[in-house]
Write an enzyme that holds these catalytic residues in place. Structure first.
Site, PDB file in Angstrom:
ATOM      1  CG  ASN A 129      24.038  12.719 -24.768  1.00 59.61           C
ATOM      2  OD1 ASN A 129      22.883  13.089 -24.908  1.00 59.61           O
ATOM      3  ND2 ASN A 129      24.978  13.006 -25.637  1.00 59.61           N
ATOM      4  CD  GLU A 158      23.240   4.413 -24.503  1.00 63.68           C
ATOM      5  OE1 GLU A 158      23.581   5.538 -24.060  1.00 63.68           O
ATOM      6  OE2 GLU A 158      23.631   3.984 -25.599  1.00 63.68           O
TER       7      GLU A 158
END
Length: 157
Positions: A61, A74
């Site tokens: 992130n 992700e």
């Protein structure tokens, strides 16, 4: 009125019960937690992606003071894989996190709604389910396909 019950199948596993590729994806996700940029939340998330051809990708992130400008682990991993191998299906996606204390989370963390929609698009694009691994120190959730986490979606294959 008709009632519909929707059920999900989520396996709770120990790390050593997973395949070598699945364990490798989790190792990538854990490494990703060390590379994240989180000056605001201090919540470090990593992702590991394994493609059908065996190529692997790490994501983490990335926060920004303009909060919508950041990106989840992700999506960084999935988009990096797609940029390098646009025609290669995703086989495995693993997610791990470190809390504000810097320690790996005891319980698995789940992808946000936006990431779930991106995973749906990935499965739809390649007509193949992605094995999703959500790592926690106590156990790992193993999920065959995003629809187990998000059964009602915009697209379907």
């Amino acid at each position: 009125m008709k009632e519909t019950i929707i059920q999900s199948k989520i396996e709770e596993c120990q790390l050593q019960e997973l395949t070598a590729d699945e364990q490798h994806a989790i190792a990538l996700a854990i490494e990703g937690t060390n590379r994240s940029y989180t000056p605001y939340s201090h919540f470090h998330v990593g992702a590991g992606v394994i493609l059908n051809n065996g190529s692997d990708f790490l994501g983490c992130n990335q926060e920004n003071a303009a909060f919508p400008a950041g990106l989840c682990a992700e999506r960084t991993a999935l988009f990096a894989a797609g940029a390098q191998y646009p025609d290669e299906p995703v086989k495995i996606l693993a997610i791990a996190a470190r809390g504000t204390d810097g320690e790996l989370t005891e319980e698995p963390v789940t992808p946000c709604g936006t990431c779930r929609q991106v995973i749906i698009e990935t499965e739809t694009r390649f007509h193949q389910q992605v094995v999703i691994l959500l790592y926690g120190k106590k156990y790992v959730y193993r999920i065959e396909g995003i629809r187990q986490l998000m059964p009602l979606s915009f697209t379907d294959f």
